[in-house]
Design an enzyme around this catalytic site. Structure first.
Site, short mmCIF file in Angstrom:
data_model
loop_
_atom_site.label_atom_id
_atom_site.label_comp_id
_atom_site.label_asym_id
_atom_site.label_seq_id
_atom_site.Cartn_x
_atom_site.Cartn_y
_atom_site.Cartn_z
CE LYS A 181 -2.26 3.22 1.98
NZ LYS A 181 -1.68 4.69 0.91
CB CYS A 290 11.92 7.09 10.67
SG CYS A 290 12.55 6.35 9.95
CD GLU A 386 8.36 11.20 14.20
OE1 GLU A 386 6.61 11.19 13.80
OE2 GLU A 386 9.18 11.00 13.76
P1 NAD Z 1 0.96 8.21 8.32
O1 NAD Z 1 0.87 7.32 9.65
O2 NAD Z 1 0.54 9.32 7.95
O3 NAD Z 1 1.09 6.90 6.74
C1 NAD Z 1 1.39 5.67 6.36
C2 NAD Z 1 0.93 5.06 5.96
O4 NAD Z 1 0.03 4.67 6.30
C3 NAD Z 1 0.34 5.48 4.41
O5 NAD Z 1 0.22 4.46 3.71
C4 NAD Z 1 -1.16 6.25 4.64
O6 NAD Z 1 -2.12 6.03 3.20
C5 NAD Z 1 -1.41 4.29 5.95
N1 NAD Z 1 -2.52 4.85 6.84
C6 NAD Z 1 -2.73 6.22 7.05
N2 NAD Z 1 -4.14 5.87 7.93
C7 NAD Z 1 -4.51 3.69 7.83
C8 NAD Z 1 -4.83 3.24 8.44
N3 NAD Z 1 -5.87 3.68 9.46
N4 NAD Z 1 -5.52 2.12 8.07
C9 NAD Z 1 -4.13 1.70 7.24
N5 NAD Z 1 -2.94 2.34 6.66
C10 NAD Z 1 -3.61 4.05 7.51
O7 NAD Z 1 2.92 8.16 8.14
P2 NAD Z 1 3.08 9.28 7.02
O8 NAD Z 1 2.60 10.97 7.80
O9 NAD Z 1 2.96 9.11 5.97
O10 NAD Z 1 5.06 9.09 7.26
C11 NAD Z 1 5.78 9.73 8.61
C12 NAD Z 1 5.95 9.29 9.50
O11 NAD Z 1 6.76 7.79 9.45
C13 NAD Z 1 6.10 9.55 10.37
O12 NAD Z 1 6.04 9.53 12.32
C14 NAD Z 1 7.87 9.08 10.56
O13 NAD Z 1 8.98 8.97 11.25
C15 NAD Z 1 7.28 7.62 10.39
N6 NAD Z 1 8.29 7.06 9.47
C16 NAD Z 1 9.20 5.86 10.59
C17 NAD Z 1 10.09 4.66 9.48
C18 NAD Z 1 11.06 4.12 10.15
O14 NAD Z 1 11.33 3.64 9.62
N7 NAD Z 1 10.27 3.97 11.60
C19 NAD Z 1 10.27 5.35 8.45
C20 NAD Z 1 10.16 6.17 7.71
C21 NAD Z 1 8.41 6.78 8.26
#
Ligand code: NAD
Ligand code: MN
Length: 483
Positions: A181, A290, A386
C-alpha cells in the site's frame, strides 16, 4: 517503456493489481512540493482492486508455487527485480524527486538502496535453513521456515521506494506474496516496483502495488482475513490503530514508527563531524526522516560555540528545487508545512529560545527555513514531540549522566548518537541509550546489512539485515517417531 520526461510516465499513474495495470475514475493529484503544483494524476485503488489483489495472492500461496520453487530460482527472480530497478533508475529518480521534493542525488541514492535490498535478500532466499534437534533414540526432529502467505506492506511518503523494497525483498525471499500500500502523497515511484516485477518476470499475482486512501484501503487490507502478516511504517497513531485491529485477528505486525532522536556531543567531540551530521541528520530532506537527529545534546558551556558553527554552515546552504540538488528542499505538503510551523510556535510559546528560522520561506512551494531552538528544558514538548521538519533543538547538559537522561527522556527510542573521540565514553553511552540504533561520530551509520527499528514507542521488530528475514517466516517443528 516510456523514457525521458518523467511527466510522460503514464503507466505508474495506475495500480498494479495482481499483475495488471488498472485505472480508476477516482484520481488524485500528485503535487510537486517545490512548486505546489500537480504534475500527474494517479488512480486510487478501489476495494475491488484490493480484493482481487489479495485473493490472487492467497491462491498463489495455497498453490505452494513460491515455496516449492527451487530456492536458487526464487533468489534469481528477486535479484532480477533489482536489475529492473537499475534500468528504471534514471527516469524513476526524476519522478521521485518531483513527487517528494527531495534532491535528485538523494532520489538516485534511494534507487541504489532499493536495488541493494533486492540483491541482499536474494542472497538469503537459498539460506533459510532449519535445524535438526536431537531427541534421543527413536526420533528425528527438524524445523522448517514456513511463509505466512499474504503479507501487507504499508508505506510512508518520505522514502517510498526504499521502504517498500526493504520489506518486499525479504518477504519474497521467504516465499510470501505481498500487497504493497503506497502513500498517497508520493505514490508513483513505489508503483514503479510493479513495472520492475513485470520486467523481472515475477509471476502475476505474487506482488500487487496499490495507491489508496489510508483508512479505506490500508484499513481494509489489515482487516482482510487472508492477510496474515503486516509491516507498517508510519506514524505512532496509525501504528497503534493497526496493531489494535491485528491483535483481534492474532496477526503479527512489525511497526516502524516515529522518533525524536538525540545526538550527544561530548566535550572532546570532533566538531567537524558534528557539523556534517547536522546537515544529514536534520536538514537533508528537510528533516523528514524517522531517524532524524532532531535534538543535539551539548555541553552547557559549548552551546553558543556550536550554534555559531551551525549558523555559519546554514549560511552556505542553497535553497530550492531538489531537481537542481539544492541543500534545502521543500517539505511534502502545505498541510505538513502548517503542522511544522504550529510545532515551532508551540516551542516559542513554551519559552524555547528560537535562534534562527521558524518561518515559511517566501517563495512558491512548501519551504520551511532551517530552524534552531536552544536552551530546551526537559519539560518542553518541542524537545519531545516529533516535528518531522528542518527543526533542530539544542538542549544543554552538565555531566554525562544528565546527557544520557536527556537522550533517553522521550517516549521514542528509534536512534541515538554520540560524538566523542573516547572509545570508553562511546561504549558507556552506547550501552545505556534506549534506541534501536546508536550512531557514533556519524549520523545514519550502518546500511542495508544492519538491523533497524525502534525501542519504546518507535516500534517493534527489526527491518534490514539478516534479522528482517525472520519477520516473514514462521517456524514449524516436525517430530518423527521412527522405529
Ligand atoms: P502515516 O502514519 O500518516 O501514513 C503511513 C501509511 O499508512 C500511508 O500509506 C497511509 O496511507 C497509511 N494509513 C493511514 N491511515 C491508515 C489506516 N487507518 N489503516 C491503514 N493504513 C493507514 O505516516 P506518514 O505521514 O506517511 O509518515 C510519516 C511518519 O512515518 C513519521 O512519524 C515518521 O517518523 C514515520 N516513519 C518511520 C520510519 C521507520 O522506519 N521507523 C520510516 C519512515 C517514516
Ligand atoms: Mn507528491
Amino acid at each position: 517503456m516510456p523514457t525521458g520526461k518523467a511527466s510522460n510516465f503514464k503507466e505508474v499513474q495506475a495500480n498494479f493489481v495482481a499483475g495488471n495495470w488498472v485505472t480508476s475514475n477516482k484520481v488524485i493529484d500528485n503535487i510537486n512540493p517545490a512548486t505546489g503544483e500537480s504534475f500527474a494524476k494517479v488512480s486510487m485503488a478501489s476495494l475491488n482492486d484490493l480484493e482481487k489483489s489479495v485473493s490472487q495472492a492467497q491462491k498463489i500461496h495455497e498453490s505452494r508455487m513460491l515455496y516449492e520453487m527451487k530456492p536458487g530460482e526464487r533468489a534469481a527472480m528477486i535479484y532480477r527485480i533489482g536489475d529492473a530497478l537499475l534500468e528504471l533508475k534514471q527516469v524513476g529518480a526524476q519522478i521521485l524527486c518531483l513527487e517528494s521534493g527531495k534532491r535528485l542525488c538523494d532520489a538516485e541514492d534511494e534507487f541504489d538502496e532499493a536495488i541493494r535490498y533486492f540483491r541482499y535478500y536474494a542472497g538469503m532466499a537459498d539460506k533459510l535453513e532449519g535445524r535438526s534437534i536431537p531427541l534421543g533414540a527413536g526420533y528425528i526432529d527438524y524445523t522448517l521456515n514456513m511463509p505466512y502467505g499474504v503479507t501487507a506492506h504499508i508505506i510512508p511518503w518520505n522514502f517510498p521506494l526504499s521502504i517498500a523494497a526493504r520489506s518486499l525483498a525479504p518477504a519474497l525471499a521467504a516465499a510470501n506474496c505481498a500487497i504493497v500500500k503506497v502513500p498517497e502523497l508520493a505514490p508513483m515511484t513505489a508503483l514503479l516496483l510493479g513495472r520492475a516485477c513485470e520486467m523481472a518476470e515475477v509471476p502475476k499475482g505474487i506482488v500487487s502495488i496499490l495507491c489508496g486512501d489510508g483508512p479505506q484501503i490500508g484499513g481494509a487490507l489489515v482487516r482482510h482475513p487472508d492477510v496474515s502478516q503486516v509491516v507498517f511504517t508510519g506514524s505512532v497513531a496509525v501504528g497503534q490503530q493497526i496493531m489494535g485491529v491485528l491483535a483481534e485477528r492474532v496477526v503479527p505486525c512489525i511497526t516502524e514508527l516515529g522518533g525524536k532522536s538525540g545526538g550527544i556531543v561530548a566535550r572532546d567531540a570532533n566538531l567537524e563531524k558534528v557539523l556534517d551530521s547536522v546537515y544529514w541528520g536534520i536538514f537533508f530532506h528537510s528533516g523528514q526522516v524517522c531517524s532524524a537527529m532532531s535534538r543535539l545534546i551539548v555541553p552547557r558551556e559549548m552551546q553558543d560555540e556550536i550554534i555559531h558553527m551551525i549558523e555559519a554552515k546554514i549560511d552556505t546552504f542553497s535553497v530550492g528545487d531538489g531537481i537542481e540538488n539544492n541543500d534545502i528542499t521543500p517539505v511534502i505538503s502545505e498541510t505538513h508545512l502548517n503542522g511544522i510551523i504550529g510545532s515551532i510556535e508551540e516551542g516559542i510559546s513554551e519559552g524555547a529560545r528560537l535562534v534562527r528560522g521558524g518561518h515559511r520561506l517566501n517563495r512558491a512551494g512548501f519551504f520551511v527555513a532551517p530552524t534552531i531552538f536552544a536552551d530546551i528544558h526537559t519539560e518542553m514538548t518541542v524537545g519531545k514531540k516529533e516535528i518531522f521538519g528542518p527543526v533542530l533543538s539544542l538542549q544543554p547538559y552538565d555531566d554525562d549522566a544528565e546527557a544520557l537522561a536527556i537522550a533517553n527522556g522521550t517516549d521514542y527510542g528509534l536512534a541515538a548518537g554520540v560524538f566523542t573521540q573516547d572509545i570508553d565514553k562511546a561504549g558507556w553511552f552506547s550501552d545505556r541509550l534506549d534506541a534501536g540504533q546508536v550512531y557514533v561520530n556519524e549520523w545514519y551509520g550502518g546500511g542495508v546489512e544492519t538491523p533497524f527499528g525502534g525501542m519504546k514507542m518507535s516500534g517493534n521488530g527489526r527491518d534490514k539485515g539478516q534479522e528482517a528475514i525472520f519477520n516473514y517466516v514462521q517456524t514449524k517443528n516436525v517430530a518423527i517417531r521412527i522405529g
